[in-house]
Design an enzyme around this catalytic site. Structure first.
Site, PDB file in Angstrom:
ATOM      1  N   ARG A 160       0.845  -1.196   0.000  1.00 31.25           N
ATOM      2  CA  ARG A 160       0.000   0.000   0.000  1.00 31.25           C
ATOM      3  C   ARG A 160       0.874   1.237   0.000  1.00 31.25           C
ATOM      4  NH1 ARG A 160      -4.337  -0.716   4.764  1.00 31.25           N
ATOM      5  NH2 ARG A 160      -3.706   1.460   5.029  1.00 31.25           N
ATOM      6  N   ARG A 171       0.430   8.120  10.673  1.00 32.81           N
ATOM      7  CA  ARG A 171      -0.876   7.483  10.930  1.00 32.81           C
ATOM      8  C   ARG A 171      -1.032   7.104  12.395  1.00 32.81           C
ATOM      9  NH1 ARG A 171      -0.163   3.114   6.611  1.00 32.81           N
ATOM     10  NH2 ARG A 171      -1.809   1.960   7.648  1.00 32.81           N
TER      11      ARG A 171
HETATM   12  P1  ADP Z   1      -5.079   1.845   8.725  1.00 33.54           P
HETATM   13  O1  ADP Z   1      -6.074   1.619   9.818  1.00 33.54           O
HETATM   14  O2  ADP Z   1      -4.123   0.709   8.581  1.00 33.54           O
HETATM   15  O3  ADP Z   1      -4.486   3.215   8.744  1.00 33.54           O
HETATM   16  P2  ADP Z   1      -7.219   1.987   6.779  1.00 33.54           P
HETATM   17  O4  ADP Z   1      -7.246   1.137   5.581  1.00 33.54           O
HETATM   18  O5  ADP Z   1      -8.271   1.783   7.817  1.00 33.54           O
HETATM   19  O6  ADP Z   1      -5.773   1.798   7.338  1.00 33.54           O
HETATM   20  O7  ADP Z   1      -7.260   3.547   6.366  1.00 33.54           O
HETATM   21  C1  ADP Z   1      -6.338   4.104   5.472  1.00 33.54           C
HETATM   22  C2  ADP Z   1      -6.565   5.609   5.365  1.00 33.54           C
HETATM   23  O8  ADP Z   1      -7.918   5.875   4.923  1.00 33.54           O
HETATM   24  C3  ADP Z   1      -6.444   6.385   6.672  1.00 33.54           C
HETATM   25  O9  ADP Z   1      -5.112   6.719   6.968  1.00 33.54           O
HETATM   26  C4  ADP Z   1      -7.314   7.623   6.353  1.00 33.54           C
HETATM   27  O10 ADP Z   1      -6.636   8.541   5.538  1.00 33.54           O
HETATM   28  C5  ADP Z   1      -8.438   7.055   5.527  1.00 33.54           C
HETATM   29  N1  ADP Z   1      -9.604   6.684   6.380  1.00 33.54           N
HETATM   30  C6  ADP Z   1     -10.050   5.422   6.642  1.00 33.54           C
HETATM   31  N2  ADP Z   1     -11.125   5.464   7.459  1.00 33.54           N
HETATM   32  C7  ADP Z   1     -11.363   6.773   7.742  1.00 33.54           C
HETATM   33  C8  ADP Z   1     -12.321   7.478   8.538  1.00 33.54           C
HETATM   34  N3  ADP Z   1     -13.254   6.830   9.249  1.00 33.54           N
HETATM   35  N4  ADP Z   1     -12.239   8.831   8.572  1.00 33.54           N
HETATM   36  C9  ADP Z   1     -11.319   9.493   7.878  1.00 33.54           C
HETATM   37  N5  ADP Z   1     -10.387   8.900   7.123  1.00 33.54           N
HETATM   38  C10 ADP Z   1     -10.382   7.559   7.045  1.00 33.54           C
END
Ligand code: ADP
Ligand code: ZN
Length: 217
Positions: A160, A171
């Site tokens: 990713r 993050r």
């Molecule tokens: P991880 O939990 O490993 O960071 P995710 O796949 O859940 O990965 O999310 C990747 C990215 O997507 C986050 O860093 C953010 O930018 C965005 N994202 C995901 N869910 C949300 C949310 N509920 N609100 C805002 N941004 C989100």
């Protein structure tokens, strides 16, 4: 049964969510996967989300909340679901309460997957995911049988774009600031169930399942 799963990025939240989905026959709603799908399809939502995701920042609440509300109206959610990656801050949690109350529905439990930061950093930077089905692998700990090819569906397995050390650090920081307060928010309701993923996901999942049973679920 309607669940939320919380945990730092790379805590093993996704893996636990997949197991829980199978065990309890739940719809799995991952906001990260929904955004990545939109990015791949080059939709307006995807184009907007990508600029935030690549910086390790959160996508704006209004965009995210609308996307989730839409997804929760899908008939497959009637059998119960697990929300993975949402809510990620108090504003999103409050919006979720509101949309569920309007349907006469609620969250039954919040699964909290714990893992230490140094372990997360190691696991995430070696993580690879299938572009097609989303299955997760790891070059160090869970390699694919054939390099670069998904064991499940034969799709391409890639890193990713946000799984590099700088973005992971960012993050984790975003998580501490925004998502950690949700633990207190749901703790007050007495619906948090914990699992520790420092060792392996088996032990983590057994304690989660025991915790859900304790809540009568
Ligand atoms: P991880 O939990 O490993 O960071 P995710 O796949 O859940 O990965 O999310 C990747 C990215 O997507 C986050 O860093 C953010 O930018 C965005 N994202 C995901 N869910 C949300 C949310 N509920 N609100 C805002 N941004 C989100
Ligand atoms: Zn695959």
């Amino acid at each position: 049964m309607n669940l939320i799963i919380l945990g730092a990025p790379g805590s093993g939240k996704g893996t636990s969510a997949t197991v829980l989905r199978e065990t309890y026959s739940l719809a799995h709603i991952s906001t990260g996967d929904l955004f990545r799908y939109n990015i791949k399809e080059n939709t307006p939502l995807g184009i907007e989300a990508k600029s935030y995701m690549d910086k390790g920042a959160l996508v704006p609440d209004d965009v995210t909340i609308r996307m989730v509300e839409d997804r929760l109206n899908n008939p497959d959610c009637e059998k119960g679901y697990i929300l993975d990656g949402f809510p990620r801050n108090i504003a999103q949690a409050e919006a979720l309460d509101k949309m569920l109350a309007a349907k006469g529905s609620k969250i039954d439990a919040v699964v909290y997957v714990k893992c230490d930061d140094d372990i997360i950093m190691d696991r995430v930077t070696t993580r690879r995911v299938c572009e097609k089905c989303g299955a997760s692998f790891n070059v160090k700990y869970m390699p694919t049988k054939v390099e670069g090819i998904c064991d499940v569906c034969g799709g391409n397995v890639v890193q990713r774009s946000d799984d590099n050390p700088e973005t992971v650090a960012k993050r984790l920081e975003t998580y501490r600031i925004n998502t950690q307060p949700l633990i207190d928010f749901y703790n007050e309701r007495g619906i948090i169930v914990e699992g520790n993923n420092n060792v392996d996901s088996k032990t983590c999942i057994s304690s989660i399942e025991a915790g859900l049973k304790n809540l009568g679920l």
